[in-house]
Motif scaffolding. Structure first.
Motif, PDB file in Angstrom:
ATOM      1  N   SER A  22      -1.074   4.668   7.872  1.00 22.16           N
ATOM      2  CA  SER A  22      -1.958   3.639   8.258  1.00 22.16           C
ATOM      3  C   SER A  22      -1.093   2.069   7.842  1.00 22.16           C
ATOM      4  O   SER A  22      -1.013   2.282   6.584  1.00 22.16           O
ATOM      5  N   SER A  23      -1.756   1.023   8.600  1.00 23.11           N
ATOM      6  CA  SER A  23      -1.045  -0.195   8.327  1.00 23.11           C
ATOM      7  C   SER A  23      -1.963  -0.859   8.522  1.00 23.11           C
ATOM      8  O   SER A  23      -1.961  -2.450   9.027  1.00 23.11           O
ATOM      9  N   ASP A  24      -3.285  -0.587   8.478  1.00 22.32           N
ATOM     10  CA  ASP A  24      -4.451  -0.738   8.232  1.00 22.32           C
ATOM     11  C   ASP A  24      -5.170  -1.806   6.875  1.00 22.32           C
ATOM     12  O   ASP A  24      -5.142  -1.256   6.198  1.00 22.32           O
ATOM     13  N   VAL A  25      -5.035  -3.325   6.877  1.00 24.83           N
ATOM     14  CA  VAL A  25      -5.618  -3.494   5.476  1.00 24.83           C
ATOM     15  C   VAL A  25      -7.129  -3.245   5.297  1.00 24.83           C
ATOM     16  O   VAL A  25      -7.006  -3.600   4.136  1.00 24.83           O
ATOM     17  N   THR A  26      -7.455  -3.532   6.281  1.00 23.34           N
ATOM     18  CA  THR A  26      -8.922  -2.930   5.561  1.00 23.34           C
ATOM     19  C   THR A  26      -9.575  -0.973   5.729  1.00 23.34           C
ATOM     20  O   THR A  26     -10.916  -0.942   4.388  1.00 23.34           O
ATOM     21  N   ASN A  27      -8.663  -0.229   4.758  1.00 26.58           N
ATOM     22  CA  ASN A  27      -8.357   0.734   4.381  1.00 26.58           C
ATOM     23  C   ASN A  27      -9.023   0.306   3.428  1.00 26.58           C
ATOM     24  O   ASN A  27      -8.182  -0.518   2.228  1.00 26.58           O
ATOM     25  N   PRO A  28     -10.177   1.460   2.593  1.00 27.18           N
ATOM     26  CA  PRO A  28     -10.672   1.094   1.361  1.00 27.18           C
ATOM     27  C   PRO A  28      -9.487   1.699   0.314  1.00 27.18           C
ATOM     28  O   PRO A  28      -8.514   2.445   0.637  1.00 27.18           O
ATOM     29  N   LYS A  84      -9.616 -13.067   1.869  1.00 31.24           N
ATOM     30  CA  LYS A  84      -9.835 -12.304   2.670  1.00 31.24           C
ATOM     31  C   LYS A  84      -9.410 -11.244   3.018  1.00 31.24           C
ATOM     32  O   LYS A  84      -9.080 -10.258   3.595  1.00 31.24           O
ATOM     33  N   LEU A  85      -8.215 -11.247   2.050  1.00 31.18           N
ATOM     34  CA  LEU A  85      -7.562  -9.836   2.909  1.00 31.18           C
ATOM     35  C   LEU A  85      -6.953  -8.998   1.772  1.00 31.18           C
ATOM     36  O   LEU A  85      -6.803  -8.130   2.485  1.00 31.18           O
ATOM     37  N   LEU A  86      -7.753  -8.832   0.835  1.00 31.35           N
ATOM     38  CA  LEU A  86      -8.504  -6.930   0.126  1.00 31.35           C
ATOM     39  C   LEU A  86      -8.960  -5.935   1.389  1.00 31.35           C
ATOM     40  O   LEU A  86     -10.072  -7.188   1.978  1.00 31.35           O
ATOM     41  N   PRO A  87      -9.213  -4.938   1.243  1.00 31.75           N
ATOM     42  CA  PRO A  87      -9.945  -4.179   1.323  1.00 31.75           C
ATOM     43  C   PRO A  87     -11.310  -4.443   1.231  1.00 31.75           C
ATOM     44  O   PRO A  87     -11.376  -4.608  -0.371  1.00 31.75           O
ATOM     45  N   PRO A  88     -12.101  -4.810   1.443  1.00 32.32           N
ATOM     46  CA  PRO A  88     -13.850  -4.719   1.541  1.00 32.32           C
ATOM     47  C   PRO A  88     -14.198  -3.704  -0.068  1.00 32.32           C
ATOM     48  O   PRO A  88     -14.783  -4.325  -0.832  1.00 32.32           O
ATOM     49  N   ALA A  89     -14.155  -2.522  -0.126  1.00 34.13           N
ATOM     50  CA  ALA A  89     -13.967  -0.994  -0.922  1.00 34.13           C
ATOM     51  C   ALA A  89     -12.757  -1.094  -1.632  1.00 34.13           C
ATOM     52  O   ALA A  89     -11.348  -1.167  -1.405  1.00 34.13           O
ATOM     53  N   GLN A 136      -6.918  13.194   5.361  1.00 25.78           N
ATOM     54  CA  GLN A 136      -6.609  11.451   6.002  1.00 25.78           C
ATOM     55  C   GLN A 136      -6.242  10.488   5.054  1.00 25.78           C
ATOM     56  O   GLN A 136      -6.080   9.342   5.341  1.00 25.78           O
ATOM     57  N   SER A 137      -6.517  10.703   3.250  1.00 23.60           N
ATOM     58  CA  SER A 137      -6.774   9.532   2.748  1.00 23.60           C
ATOM     59  C   SER A 137      -5.239   9.778   2.084  1.00 23.60           C
ATOM     60  O   SER A 137      -4.435  10.389   3.082  1.00 23.60           O
ATOM     61  N   TRP A 138      -4.452   8.353   1.737  1.00 30.34           N
ATOM     62  CA  TRP A 138      -3.245   8.393   0.909  1.00 30.34           C
ATOM     63  C   TRP A 138      -3.047   8.413  -0.511  1.00 30.34           C
ATOM     64  O   TRP A 138      -3.773   7.421  -1.233  1.00 30.34           O
ATOM     65  N   THR A 139      -1.298   8.455  -0.875  1.00 28.54           N
ATOM     66  CA  THR A 139      -1.567   7.964  -2.237  1.00 28.54           C
ATOM     67  C   THR A 139      -0.609   7.808  -2.628  1.00 28.54           C
ATOM     68  O   THR A 139       1.027   8.141  -1.498  1.00 28.54           O
ATOM     69  N   ARG A 140       0.108   5.919  -3.097  1.00 27.65           N
ATOM     70  CA  ARG A 140       1.203   5.593  -3.337  1.00 27.65           C
ATOM     71  C   ARG A 140       1.555   5.374  -4.246  1.00 27.65           C
ATOM     72  O   ARG A 140       0.634   4.894  -5.613  1.00 27.65           O
ATOM     73  N   ILE A 141       3.097   4.937  -5.097  1.00 29.86           N
ATOM     74  CA  ILE A 141       3.398   4.708  -6.215  1.00 29.86           C
ATOM     75  C   ILE A 141       3.961   3.652  -6.163  1.00 29.86           C
ATOM     76  O   ILE A 141       5.387   3.217  -5.696  1.00 29.86           O
ATOM     77  N   VAL A 142       4.611   1.787  -6.637  1.00 34.08           N
ATOM     78  CA  VAL A 142       4.583   1.288  -6.794  1.00 34.08           C
ATOM     79  C   VAL A 142       5.377   1.214  -8.391  1.00 34.08           C
ATOM     80  O   VAL A 142       4.234   1.349  -9.817  1.00 34.08           O
ATOM     81  N   ARG A 151       3.102 -10.553  -0.864  1.00 38.46           N
ATOM     82  CA  ARG A 151       2.825  -9.938   0.101  1.00 38.46           C
ATOM     83  C   ARG A 151       3.899  -8.553  -0.024  1.00 38.46           C
ATOM     84  O   ARG A 151       3.069  -7.693   0.666  1.00 38.46           O
ATOM     85  N   LEU A 152       4.437  -8.406  -1.532  1.00 44.59           N
ATOM     86  CA  LEU A 152       4.055  -7.281  -1.684  1.00 44.59           C
ATOM     87  C   LEU A 152       3.011  -6.235  -2.536  1.00 44.59           C
ATOM     88  O   LEU A 152       3.454  -4.496  -1.890  1.00 44.59           O
ATOM     89  N   LEU A 153       2.158  -6.953  -2.785  1.00 40.58           N
ATOM     90  CA  LEU A 153       1.098  -5.701  -3.621  1.00 40.58           C
ATOM     91  C   LEU A 153       0.125  -5.585  -1.913  1.00 40.58           C
ATOM     92  O   LEU A 153      -0.131  -4.329  -1.869  1.00 40.58           O
ATOM     93  N   LEU A 154       0.285  -6.818  -0.774  1.00 38.83           N
ATOM     94  CA  LEU A 154      -0.490  -6.716   0.688  1.00 38.83           C
ATOM     95  C   LEU A 154      -0.033  -5.186   1.229  1.00 38.83           C
ATOM     96  O   LEU A 154      -0.616  -4.633   1.864  1.00 38.83           O
ATOM     97  N   ASP A 155       1.340  -5.577   1.624  1.00 37.89           N
ATOM     98  CA  ASP A 155       2.205  -4.589   2.385  1.00 37.89           C
ATOM     99  C   ASP A 155       2.049  -3.228   1.191  1.00 37.89           C
ATOM    100  O   ASP A 155       2.049  -1.752   1.892  1.00 37.89           O
ATOM    101  N   ALA A 156       2.545  -2.235  -0.081  1.00 35.90           N
ATOM    102  CA  ALA A 156       1.616  -1.477  -0.103  1.00 35.90           C
ATOM    103  C   ALA A 156       0.609  -1.139  -0.319  1.00 35.90           C
ATOM    104  O   ALA A 156       0.288   0.265   0.715  1.00 35.90           O
ATOM    105  N   ILE A 157      -0.500  -1.543   0.093  1.00 32.23           N
ATOM    106  CA  ILE A 157      -2.064  -1.416   0.408  1.00 32.23           C
ATOM    107  C   ILE A 157      -1.593  -1.332   1.860  1.00 32.23           C
ATOM    108  O   ILE A 157      -2.412   0.190   2.462  1.00 32.23           O
ATOM    109  N   ARG A 158      -1.532  -1.990   2.481  1.00 32.33           N
ATOM    110  CA  ARG A 158      -1.010  -1.658   4.153  1.00 32.33           C
ATOM    111  C   ARG A 158       0.060  -0.194   4.543  1.00 32.33           C
ATOM    112  O   ARG A 158      -0.318   0.920   5.205  1.00 32.33           O
ATOM    113  N   GLY A 159       0.478  -0.250   2.880  1.00 31.11           N
ATOM    114  CA  GLY A 159       1.460   1.164   3.937  1.00 31.11           C
ATOM    115  C   GLY A 159       2.921   0.578   4.608  1.00 31.11           C
ATOM    116  O   GLY A 159       4.088   1.878   5.199  1.00 31.11           O
TER     117      GLY A 159
END
Length: 504
Positions: A2-8, A36-41, A149-155, A436-444
């Protein structure tokens, strides 16, 4: 993906009491929250060994933001809302029980905050801790998706390996626990606006892309200059050197963007495929090539202008944590050659160094000179080849040098600049690369992160240089005073008629 930034999601931060976290990561996260760019949750879990709790760590974060990003003003309701998302888990990195407590805390936060099982693990520790953390995450089952449906990522922060062998080992350990699409190898240079703009300048402007080849380009210079010394990192830098610290990652990343073929799309893998092809097109270095096409240096005592004042600074060997007989390079200039149809015969010169006169990173693309037949009989001293200069830091932007007639009688030619700066050309702020990079990692979105084969391809180019230096006679160090543009031998790398165009 998903590239939806609202994903908690939950962000688990290893190295949460370190300098990188205090200077960059936490200010970037708070800035994203204020926009207001981080997910609400959203939740941040700091995993560290120091004796702290949630409240004391939250105050540490506030103090770091006040020190390193005071304009963000960590006060009032915005700060309180952000701080309530920060949690502290005390554990050493080698304690398997700590990772099980982490798993339990993540499950609890999933239920209390509806985080959906989405997890981002950030390794902001020294590189010697990477393998240990990766192994424990796998043993605790934290590498797996919580639900379908969930995701796990490592930076994973740089440096990614010390040489080709260690980079391959780290890649193998990561891939044993995580799939490649879960792995985000971060290089903060790729988050800078001017670096991202290289692709736009090239491929969104028809006046440039048809000219980016051996028929029109004389040579390319990539300059990464720092005024600082080792800044208390002597123990680390003396084992690394400028080639590992800057050229293997930052400079080669920029080189690939300048030289790559047009990708078939802007999808992450399409871009990274072309970058890998470019790296694999670089001519391998033999020991003879290294002797002829590289120059290394080490700074001695000298003078620098800092905050408008001339200051005496010590030589590298006098820096804290540095071996008094060190042969580690603080300066390197390398002539890279691409063996492909587009760039055959065009030199790519990379220069990187510490204690140079100016802090600046820029790419200079010099076009071939026009034939002098037309202007041979005129006083055309100002007739110079066109240059496209992309400034990455500071004052991010670009300018294009063209020749123009000077007003008045007769024909006098002078070079003028057509330029723009991000700070004045757009009515929007230029954000820190980590935002930008943190936001992209959250977005996938992995477009600005290095793929495993890309990292290894870069090490395949650089490792032979490092190995050859171990066998070649080392220059007599120090061989340039602090506050100068490096050893004079760097000029010998360039072909006849070419000169280093040092940033002004």
């Amino acid at each position: 993906m998903s590239s939806d930034v609202t994903n908690p999601c939950a962000l688990v931060l290893f190295g949460s009491t370190g300098d990188l976290t205090r200077r960059k990561i936490m200010p970037a996260l708070y800035s994203l929250a204020k926009q207001k760019l981080l997910p609400p949750a959203f939740a941040i879990i700091a995993f560290a060994r120091r004796d702290k709790d949630d409240a004391t760590y939250r105050e540490d974060v506030r103090a770091a933001i006040r020190e390193f990003a005071p304009s963000l003003q960590p006060e009032g309701p915005e700060w309180e809302a952000f701080a309530q998302n920060i949690f502290y888990l005390r554990s050493t990195l080698d304690d398997s029980e700590g990772y099980h407590r982490l798993a339990n805390l993540l499950d609890t936060l999933d239920q209390e905050r509806q985080l959906g099982g989405n997890r981002l693990f950030y390794l902001a520790t020294p590189p010697e801790n990477f393998l240990e953390i990766i192994d424990h995450l796998g043993r605790a089952g934290l590498n797996r998706q919580k639900t379908p449906q969930s995701w796990t990522r490592i930076v994973v922060e740089k440096p990614f390996g010390y040489d080709l062998a260690s980079a391959r080992q780290l890649n193998a350990e990561l891939r044993a626990r995580f799939r490649e699409e879960q792995i985000y190898r971060i290089d903060h240079y790729l988050g800078k606006e001017a670096v991202q703009n290289i692709l736009v300048l090239r491929f969104a402007n028809h006046i440039f892309e048809p000219l980016f080849n051996k028929n029109y380009i004389d040579h390319v210079q990539i300059i990464v200059a720092e005024t600082i010394g080792v800044e208390g990192r002597g123990n680390y830098f003396d084992k690394s050197g400028i080639t590992r610290d800057i050229i293997q990652n930052h400079a080669l990343q920029v080189l690939t963007l300048v030289a790559m073929e047009p990708p078939i799309s802007l999808h992450a893998d399409a871009i990274r495929d072309e970058k890998v092809k470019t790296l694999r097109s670089l001519r391998p270095f033999s020991q003879e090539d290294v002797a002829q096409r590289t120059v290394r240096g080490q700074y001695g005592p000298g003078k620098l202008v800092i905050d408008g004042k001339e200051v005496e600074v010590p030589g590298y060997r006098e820096e804290e944590g540095v071996d008094p007989k060190s042969t580690t390079e603080t300066f390197a200039a390398i002539h890279f050659a691409l063996e492909n149809w587009r760039w055959a015969g065009v030199p790519f010169y990379v220069l990187a160094g510490k204690r140079l006169p100016k802090r600046v990173t820029e790419v200079q693309i010099q076009f071939k000179a026009v034939p002098d037949v037309l202007f041979a009989r005129t006083a055309a001293e100002g007739l110079r080849p066109n240059r496209l200069v992309i400034r990455i830091q500071p004052d991010e932007g670009a300018f294009f040098e063209v020749c123009s007639k000077v007003p008045g009688p007769g024909l006098k030619i002078q070079t003028v600049q057509m330029d723009f700066k991000y700070g004045s050309a757009f009515n929007v702020p230029v954000h820190d690369a980590y935002e930008r990079l943190l936001l992209d990692a959250i977005r996938g979105d992995a477009s600005l992160f290095a793929r495993g084969d890309e990292v290894e391809a870069a090490w395949e180019v650089v490792t032979p240089i490092l190995e050859a230096w171990e066998h070649l006679t080392c220059p007599v160090f120090p061989n340039y005073p602090a506050g100068t543009w490096g050893p004079k031998a760097a000029a010998d790398l360039l072909r006849e008629g070419q000169v280093w165009r040092m940033p002004q």
